[in-house]
Design an enzyme around this catalytic site. Sequence first.
Site, PDB file in Angstrom:
ATOM      1  N   PHE A 111       0.848  -0.862   0.600  1.00 30.98           N
ATOM      2  CA  PHE A 111      -0.323   0.265   0.232  1.00 30.98           C
ATOM      3  C   PHE A 111       1.057   1.198  -0.120  1.00 30.98           C
ATOM      4  O   PHE A 111       2.488   1.129   0.855  1.00 30.98           O
ATOM      5  CB  PHE A 111      -1.046  -0.207   1.720  1.00 30.98           C
ATOM      6  CG  PHE A 111      -1.694  -1.168   1.086  1.00 30.98           C
ATOM      7  CD1 PHE A 111      -3.060  -0.720   0.385  1.00 30.98           C
ATOM      8  CD2 PHE A 111      -2.083  -2.321   1.396  1.00 30.98           C
ATOM      9  CE1 PHE A 111      -4.143  -1.572   0.125  1.00 30.98           C
ATOM     10  CE2 PHE A 111      -3.028  -3.818   1.385  1.00 30.98           C
ATOM     11  CZ  PHE A 111      -3.850  -2.870   0.769  1.00 30.98           C
ATOM     12  N   ILE A 112       0.892   2.186  -0.853  1.00 31.25           N
ATOM     13  CA  ILE A 112       1.198   3.341  -0.970  1.00 31.25           C
ATOM     14  C   ILE A 112       0.628   4.232  -0.546  1.00 31.25           C
ATOM     15  O   ILE A 112      -0.633   4.944  -0.958  1.00 31.25           O
ATOM     16  CB  ILE A 112       2.348   3.335  -2.442  1.00 31.25           C
ATOM     17  CG1 ILE A 112       2.532   1.948  -3.073  1.00 31.25           C
ATOM     18  CG2 ILE A 112       3.376   4.506  -2.810  1.00 31.25           C
ATOM     19  CD1 ILE A 112       3.655   1.108  -2.400  1.00 31.25           C
ATOM     20  N   HIS A 128      -3.103  -2.205 -14.913  1.00 32.74           N
ATOM     21  CA  HIS A 128      -4.050  -3.335 -14.138  1.00 32.74           C
ATOM     22  C   HIS A 128      -4.451  -5.176 -15.231  1.00 32.74           C
ATOM     23  O   HIS A 128      -5.386  -4.494 -16.237  1.00 32.74           O
ATOM     24  CB  HIS A 128      -5.001  -3.044 -13.768  1.00 32.74           C
ATOM     25  CG  HIS A 128      -6.659  -4.721 -13.516  1.00 32.74           C
ATOM     26  ND1 HIS A 128      -5.650  -4.668 -11.655  1.00 32.74           N
ATOM     27  CD2 HIS A 128      -7.392  -4.389 -13.024  1.00 32.74           C
ATOM     28  CE1 HIS A 128      -7.077  -5.316 -11.678  1.00 32.74           C
ATOM     29  NE2 HIS A 128      -7.726  -5.487 -11.955  1.00 32.74           N
ATOM     30  N   ASP A 164      -7.511   4.108  -6.549  1.00 33.44           N
ATOM     31  CA  ASP A 164      -8.697   3.855  -6.807  1.00 33.44           C
ATOM     32  C   ASP A 164      -8.893   3.964  -8.404  1.00 33.44           C
ATOM     33  O   ASP A 164      -7.178   4.349  -8.470  1.00 33.44           O
ATOM     34  CB  ASP A 164     -10.076   4.316  -6.540  1.00 33.44           C
ATOM     35  CG  ASP A 164     -11.084   3.346  -6.538  1.00 33.44           C
ATOM     36  OD1 ASP A 164     -11.285   1.955  -6.877  1.00 33.44           O
ATOM     37  OD2 ASP A 164     -11.889   4.063  -6.190  1.00 33.44           O
ATOM     38  N   TRP A 577      -5.180 -32.520 -54.543  1.00 33.97           N
ATOM     39  CA  TRP A 577      -6.118 -33.245 -53.882  1.00 33.97           C
ATOM     40  C   TRP A 577      -5.927 -34.076 -54.791  1.00 33.97           C
ATOM     41  O   TRP A 577      -6.720 -35.599 -55.010  1.00 33.97           O
ATOM     42  CB  TRP A 577      -7.393 -33.081 -54.073  1.00 33.97           C
ATOM     43  CG  TRP A 577      -8.357 -32.532 -55.577  1.00 33.97           C
ATOM     44  CD1 TRP A 577      -8.684 -30.457 -55.230  1.00 33.97           C
ATOM     45  CD2 TRP A 577      -8.414 -32.326 -56.249  1.00 33.97           C
ATOM     46  NE1 TRP A 577      -9.366 -30.453 -56.152  1.00 33.97           N
ATOM     47  CE2 TRP A 577      -9.075 -31.120 -56.965  1.00 33.97           C
ATOM     48  CE3 TRP A 577      -8.822 -33.554 -57.411  1.00 33.97           C
ATOM     49  CZ2 TRP A 577      -9.395 -31.040 -58.480  1.00 33.97           C
ATOM     50  CZ3 TRP A 577      -9.053 -33.415 -58.825  1.00 33.97           C
ATOM     51  CH2 TRP A 577      -9.659 -32.106 -58.749  1.00 33.97           C
ATOM     52  N   LYS A 601      -0.209 -28.648 -44.733  1.00 33.94           N
ATOM     53  CA  LYS A 601      -1.721 -28.618 -46.014  1.00 33.94           C
ATOM     54  C   LYS A 601      -2.491 -29.367 -47.314  1.00 33.94           C
ATOM     55  O   LYS A 601      -2.343 -29.040 -47.841  1.00 33.94           O
ATOM     56  CB  LYS A 601      -2.193 -27.185 -46.071  1.00 33.94           C
ATOM     57  CG  LYS A 601      -3.988 -27.128 -45.068  1.00 33.94           C
ATOM     58  CD  LYS A 601      -4.754 -26.007 -46.306  1.00 33.94           C
ATOM     59  CE  LYS A 601      -4.998 -26.419 -47.548  1.00 33.94           C
ATOM     60  NZ  LYS A 601      -6.369 -27.010 -47.628  1.00 33.94           N
ATOM     61  N   GLY A 638      -4.150 -21.995 -45.161  1.00 34.16           N
ATOM     62  CA  GLY A 638      -3.911 -21.453 -46.428  1.00 34.16           C
ATOM     63  C   GLY A 638      -3.162 -19.920 -46.447  1.00 34.16           C
ATOM     64  O   GLY A 638      -2.211 -19.915 -46.750  1.00 34.16           O
ATOM     65  N   CYS A 711      -2.105 -32.839 -63.774  1.00 34.55           N
ATOM     66  CA  CYS A 711      -2.011 -31.781 -64.548  1.00 34.55           C
ATOM     67  C   CYS A 711      -0.924 -30.885 -64.880  1.00 34.55           C
ATOM     68  O   CYS A 711      -0.914 -30.174 -65.379  1.00 34.55           O
ATOM     69  CB  CYS A 711      -0.662 -30.624 -62.000  1.00 34.55           C
ATOM     70  SG  CYS A 711       0.748 -32.113 -62.532  1.00 34.55           S
ATOM     71  N   PHE A 810      -9.185 -30.382 -66.205  1.00 36.79           N
ATOM     72  CA  PHE A 810      -8.285 -31.178 -64.851  1.00 36.79           C
ATOM     73  C   PHE A 810      -9.934 -32.361 -64.812  1.00 36.79           C
ATOM     74  O   PHE A 810      -9.755 -32.794 -63.833  1.00 36.79           O
ATOM     75  CB  PHE A 810      -9.008 -30.222 -64.304  1.00 36.79           C
ATOM     76  CG  PHE A 810      -7.506 -31.166 -62.952  1.00 36.79           C
ATOM     77  CD1 PHE A 810      -5.889 -30.760 -63.554  1.00 36.79           C
ATOM     78  CD2 PHE A 810      -7.511 -31.162 -61.816  1.00 36.79           C
ATOM     79  CE1 PHE A 810      -5.027 -31.021 -62.973  1.00 36.79           C
ATOM     80  CE2 PHE A 810      -7.006 -31.528 -61.275  1.00 36.79           C
ATOM     81  CZ  PHE A 810      -5.304 -31.570 -61.434  1.00 36.79           C
TER      82      PHE A 810
END
Length: 906
Positions: A111-112, A128, A164, A577, A601, A638, A711, A810
């Site tokens: 306590f100050i 705080h 306070d 995929w 990933k 990603g 691809c 594709f």
Amino acid sequence: MLLTACQVIRKFSTSSRYYQKKLKLAIIGQSVFGQEVYSSLRKQGHKVVGVFTVPDKDGKADPLAVAAEKDGTPLFKFPRWRNKGQPLPEVVEAYKSVGAELNVMPFCSQFIPMTVIDHPQHGSIIYHPSILPLHRGASAINWTLIHGDQKAGFSVFWADDGLDTGPILLQRECAVEPDDTVDTLYNRFLFPEGIKAMPEEGASYEGIQRKSNAKVDLAQPAKAIHNWIRGHDKVPGAWALIGGQSVTFYGSSMLSEPVPAGQPLEIEGASQPGIVSKKGLVLFGNDGKALLVKNLQFEDGKMIPASKYFSSGESSSVELTDEEKKMAEEIRNIWRGILSNVPAIVDTTDFFKSGAASMDVVRLVEEVKQKCAGVQLQNEDVYMATTFQDFIQMFVRKLRGEDQEEELVVDYVTKEVNNMTVKMPNQCFINGRFEDAEDGKTYNTINPTDGSVICKVSYAAVGDVDRAVAAAKEAFDNGPWGRMNPRDRGSLLYKLADLMEEHQEELATIESIDSGAVYTLALKTHVGMSIQTFRYFAGWCDKIQGKTIPINQARPNRNLTFTKKEPLGVCAIVIPWNYPLMMLAWKSAACLAAGNTLVLKPAQVTPLTALKFAELSVKAGIPKGVINILPGSGGMVGQRLSDHPDIRKLGFTGSTPIGKQIMKSCALSNLKKVSLELGGKSPLIIFSDCDMDKAVRMGMSSVFFNKGENCIAAGRLFVEESIHDEYIRRVVEEIMKMKIGDPLDRSTDHGPQNHKAHLDKLLEYCEIGVKEGATLVYGGKQVDRPGFFMQPTVFTDVEDHMFIAKEESFGPVMVVSKFKDGDVEGVLQRANDTEYGLASGVFTRDINKAMYVSERLEAGTVFVNTYNKTDVASPFGGFKQSGFGKDLGEDALSEYLKTKAVTVEY
């Protein structure tokens, strides 16, 4: 957070025209946080004219006092500032003598007096750990968690009467994660304790949490139990009675998966017995839901993994080598420096019973890591080995790599399929462990053969990416992988390849049900080439070398310049995929051979072989953190990988638009290195002097191989006019012989497309071709059966301006255009009239023509009288908007290495 503290001071000093001359500060407080605030403010150029902290405890000075004394800063250690509410004159006078212009109070338990608070020209600021006015008590962080708040934060305010809450200078918020503890909130955002303050309207003021009132009420919902445990983790520690003694719980998380098997454990006050499982201690709430506790601590201070409750104390001691004994003595000196109040450090000296606190744990861990570079030591290890003897045993086991790592726990999804039992991991793989996504989310992965759900898979979140990257960085910076001899690294990769071969039928089966690949192709190519790739790059590990370079000498001295090839660090890999395992191998093998660590990933729709690969990597002995696998969306996982500041390289295979976005994100984040294997519209030129049988067979393979999900598939065939009609007739004849069906049937030629959305795009692609006037010779429809099957399709009379002439399908769609007999230059111009440049091909018996055409084709790969002939030793990659960088071959290593030039004068 310390930067924020400095920002407050900087903002204040600027506005008060004191920035140029800085401020004279008094630091009133204690703890490691106070020490860090003190050091940070001094670095900013402010003059600390006095440090006021607490007296020594058990002969040990507070960390703030240690730092001040080391710097020669005036230091005061007052037991108290006032007596019976009145300031002590001698203390106040001593404070005033330093001439502070501003008081900074990072954490103050005393306590100050207001005479001290108001004395400086600019008053006092206080930190705080809550978003005021909430949680104003000394245990603010604990109550933030106990109440289940979604937000935490801290406030910096001017002190007013009675300390306070005065005017608030700033507030900062952070999200509270589901499994946050006091420690994790501190480490990520806050400081450990708050200022005592008086209540005001609108504020909450909770009591100080002590061990005596931290007992867990187990007769409540699981979420409330979880919040109570994490709200007391690590201080003061939530506890319950087990077998008549108090046992403290640490590392709580909600259990979102089925309750694992294990031994029952009676716990006083629980609605039902807990379960000691391989994953930890399962506790049940009165709502039927469950939570998982990772660690337990007994009354004597001993902490153990909860999974070892029934088997603790069974490990035998190891005999130390002479070198290890020397290291043990160095560690004994570290203990002696921390426990300065203990006369001698003996085997039975207990770290915590000798007065050590959490701040000393951090110091011990960091000092040992500094002395013994490379050992992976964490704060948790100190709590698990509290006596000096146990600590040395633990340290030596870690040093040897024999630290009794937890057996890999895998909650397999098991299926009886393809005349075998396949066991599939389905969780994120982070830091050597399979675990649920941070938020518990999952998604379904679908079998394209019939559209059924194979299993649920963890759906990784941004927090999972951050944890995986942190694990990879730790493994690279401090783990055994970074200091391993290259030849030993190669041995581990060879072992991994052997394990993949041992499990090749299981891998091929998983690949087949998850991606739709025909099993025989999956076995030979998807899995077979993956094994070859790891063996090829394993052989490169000890052959990565620089060179010596002659340079002008700096006479009369001499110079030597040489280069070193060094790994980049943490690398991200994002794969497509169509070949789930093979694309993983093409990039990961080179990355690992170069000495990097990785976060990968897999495609969202085909995650299962990547996760099986992760399991095999552990069995091969790859250290934890080196390989991390995160199933989930490209938009979330990603993107975070592209943006992450700790990733130094990203390798991507996928579409050109996504590749451009990744490149932009990588540039804007930290200019990370990028390699891109993107879209293609590969031309195949068939001259009239070709071997017709071979041209038909290879031409079909160039389009229909792997259901066209390739691809380098020939996106457009140019057939010389004089053989065009015969060529088409023979192709259609062969298509009609193809068996379309279950990819696990060994006689099947053509399996399902990878997923429903892709099938729909292919059907739309064919509709566009018909509308634009191309001739649909065969196919173009979905096969009338369950699953995502597409008829092999042939278009002729395709003109250069048409959509199907320019855009990649594709899929199993052959796009054929004629060219005039003998018009070599004309067909080359048409073949090169594309923004893509991945692959190309030519069929002719004229070797001069073949060589001329191969020189003129603008593509990264040119096939002559063959197609799809890739090899692990041959570089693979495209030109133009098909990307840049190479997979496979020696060139691939360069994508994952940096060159350092060293010049020595002698």
